[in-house]
Design a protein around this motif. Sequence first.
Motif, short mmCIF file in Angstrom:
data_model
loop_
_atom_site.label_atom_id
_atom_site.label_comp_id
_atom_site.label_asym_id
_atom_site.label_seq_id
_atom_site.Cartn_x
_atom_site.Cartn_y
_atom_site.Cartn_z
N PRO A 76 48.88 53.48 46.44
CA PRO A 76 48.83 52.06 46.72
C PRO A 76 49.59 51.28 45.66
O PRO A 76 49.71 51.75 44.54
N GLU B 44 38.47 51.41 44.74
CA GLU B 44 39.86 51.41 45.15
C GLU B 44 40.31 50.02 45.59
O GLU B 44 41.43 49.59 45.31
N GLN B 45 39.41 49.31 46.26
CA GLN B 45 39.76 47.96 46.70
C GLN B 45 39.98 47.03 45.51
O GLN B 45 40.94 46.27 45.48
N VAL C 113 43.98 36.67 50.40
CA VAL C 113 42.56 36.98 50.55
C VAL C 113 41.88 36.03 51.53
O VAL C 113 40.94 36.40 52.25
N GLN D 31 49.12 39.83 49.26
CA GLN D 31 47.70 39.69 49.62
C GLN D 31 47.36 38.22 49.79
O GLN D 31 47.65 37.40 48.93
N ILE E 66 43.36 47.75 43.90
CA ILE E 66 44.53 47.22 44.61
C ILE E 66 44.63 45.71 44.40
O ILE E 66 45.72 45.16 44.20
N LEU E 67 43.49 45.03 44.41
CA LEU E 67 43.48 43.58 44.18
C LEU E 67 43.97 43.24 42.78
O LEU E 67 44.84 42.39 42.59
N GLU F 78 35.28 53.57 47.71
CA GLU F 78 35.91 52.51 48.50
C GLU F 78 36.04 51.20 47.71
O GLU F 78 37.12 50.62 47.61
N ASN G 79 41.85 44.11 54.95
CA ASN G 79 40.81 43.49 54.10
C ASN G 79 41.36 42.76 52.89
O ASN G 79 40.61 42.10 52.19
N PHE G 80 42.66 42.88 52.62
CA PHE G 80 43.26 42.08 51.55
C PHE G 80 44.08 40.93 52.13
O PHE G 80 44.77 40.23 51.41
N ARG H 96 41.88 37.32 55.31
CA ARG H 96 41.62 38.75 55.45
C ARG H 96 40.85 39.06 56.73
O ARG H 96 40.15 38.20 57.29
N SER I 29 36.79 52.28 56.39
CA SER I 29 35.45 51.70 56.23
C SER I 29 35.24 50.50 57.14
O SER I 29 34.13 50.01 57.28
N ALA J 285 36.86 39.19 48.68
CA ALA J 285 37.49 40.27 49.43
C ALA J 285 36.71 41.57 49.34
O ALA J 285 36.63 42.31 50.31
#
Lengths: 285, 505
Positions: A233, B362-363, A55, A53, B366-367, B359, A72-73, A58, A247, B302
């Motif tokens: 994930p 979950e983001q 950031v 990632q 993952i981060l 959403e 997005n990451f 992104r 999204s 992010a």
Amino acid sequence: MTAILRTGTGRTGFRLSFGGGPLPLYLGGAIILGWFVLALLAPVVAPYDPIYQDVAARLQPPSLAHWFGTDNFGRDILSRVIWSARIDLQIALFGVVFPFIIGTVLGSCAGYFGGWIDTILMRIIDVVLAFPFLVLMMAIIVILKPGLSSFYVAMALVGWVSYARLVRAQILVIKSSDFVVAATSLGYSHSRIMFRHLLPNAILGSVVFSMSDAVLVLLNGAAISYLGLGVQPPTAEWGIMIAEGQSFITSAWWITTFPGIAIVTLAMGFSLLADGLGEKLGVRE
Amino acid sequence: MMKRRLLHLAAATALSALTLGTTLAEAAGVLTIGRREDSSTFDPIKTAQNIDFWVFANVYDVLVRVDKTGTKLEPGLAESWTVSDDGLTYTLTMRDAKFSDGSPITSEDAAYSLQRIRDDEGSLWSDSYQVISDMKTPDEKTLVITLSEASAPFLSSLAMPGASIISKAGMEEMGPEAYAEKPIASGAFMVDDWLRGDRVILAKNPEFWEADRVSLDGVEWISIPDDNTRMLKIEAGELDAAIFVPFSRIEQLEQNPDLKVHLDPSTREDHLLINHEHGELSKKEVRQALDLAIDKQAVVDAVTFGIGEVAYSYVPKGALYHYADNLKRPYDPEKAKQMLADAGAEGMTLDYLVNAGDEVDEQIAILLQQQLAQAGVTVNLIKMDPSQTWDMLVAGDYDLSVMYWTNDILDPDQKTTFVLGHDANMNYMTRYNNETVKQLVADARVEMDPAKREEMYVELQKTAKDDVNWIDLYYSPYRNVSRANIEGFYQNPLGRFFLEDTVKN
């Protein structure tokens, strides 16, 4: 040459027809081979680490540094699409092999022995078919524990019915052929007749069907991951990539578009292969 | 054949009547608001969900209100009040006001409403109102409340939506179930219809004591779960307003001249819960190391697209007694790794509970998974349906999980009690245990000197940070959007929409 897209019935979904000939066979084979090579060489050809990632970088649109843009990451979409091929090809393979084996064995038993074995198996098949396919899959996966191995188990438990029906029907047709009658009168064992004489003749239809079934399995695998029940994930997989990018679909189209294209091409490859193979082997479903 | 045709005709007529009805109503000023979920009840004491509170803040009135800035109390159904010197007796004077059925709102109704939230078996808030020892109604306009001990947050707690004023006669006649479906309103709007799972239809309450202030004829709260769909609908003009704008869409919507994006200050704080009872997580150093291993700025960038702000105290920025100089642990994965090794917790594996389908959740997952990996911590993401995650948190079936909190009352006592007060909820499911803190929370509640009280809350914020009761992640504003022709669409920091001031041009 014109390509005609026609909507088929049943689980195959769609098929691409080029009016016969070996071209679909080679084209389909080439596409699958291409993906296979890409998957194999993923560590070499993928420009970035698929789960790294960044950031700061992104949501970048496609550029020279990131051919397919970043998500997005800040993960590189191209690398993720390539690495995903490993998982998705694996899904297509294992998702077909297990049902194929189970279905073929059970189907040939049902067809060859008939009687109560046949009756019981056919009723079980009816029960499985009575459920909507995806709903049954999801129920099994949720009970087991979301993940790829549960997906294979669910696939094996649900997918075998198509193969069983196909093989059984073929066996019923050739069971009364002269060469089988001959083999029986020679006193060969059941297993010898089944596996040496009947199956090689009955299995062709299943082989062709398995290619088009791979399309469905692939789409199912992606759908299950999309719903959060398959690949977890941060592993890259096309279905999960589309889910994660959903999204951003109106602001960053590239996150979902490229994995979408990848699924379509691979699915098309299998579809073409099935068509070409069917043509070549003279098998029609 | 004939019958069938008639049926079609009838259906068509009904349909056109329906469409016509909507158009007419809209022209006359019905505000449609899109949100993620539908309401669950109109019984004020039986919910703790924002989704319910935000609707009945406009259906019910409370004795004492919180003003638009979310920092001051102002008169509601109680016109004025006096507090005795010992802080034990509150005398409230009710104003002339009526319920939506035309009956007067009396001190009897107020006493009944408070008694219900304190004593009813189904009340989710009874703990906070146990301090009320006695209530008297010498006349229709006077309510005398006696407390068992002085309580600094008491007046603020009267402004909580759970303490909304309901009709005693109405409740006794209809029963709680029917009342929760279609209540007798004391606020600006009344429930006209509730299509469960779809929408709540509110109509202006002509009997409301401030009816002159209300310009809208009605409000429709429409549930549209999918974020993308909700945003497309407001862009297309099918909605007048929408709440829960995804962070990722704000920049784009701000450029649309037909829309107004509202980033109203909130008291929302997102944090990472830690289960203190699980293995190495019981060690303070391990929790501090986790805090060091998390790059909150990256989460802000992010996930919130820079709209949020890094959090450093459980008392949200802008709220009463927020301590701005609280310790802000830097992002330092190397030091974190070292600290984990020193504490004998290297190569730790943690189960991280995620709300599937959320959403943002979950983001963040993952981060954080990636960030913690750099400190040598393996994180297993466990995605569960939101209906199950809450029970798992309560049962302690987790190591880490992201949650958020928005204040329901002005005073910090409510959140502090939930988070540090060693309450029935095990300190918001963290199982955090510190006897000194427990005592301090109790003392701060009864301390009536604001300066001393502030000191105590500063101390609490410092200790919580040092103990890492949880990991503060970020503060974020309410994210709403309205069409350009809507004026006065505003949410105060405690979440109340001022729909009585909203105008549809």
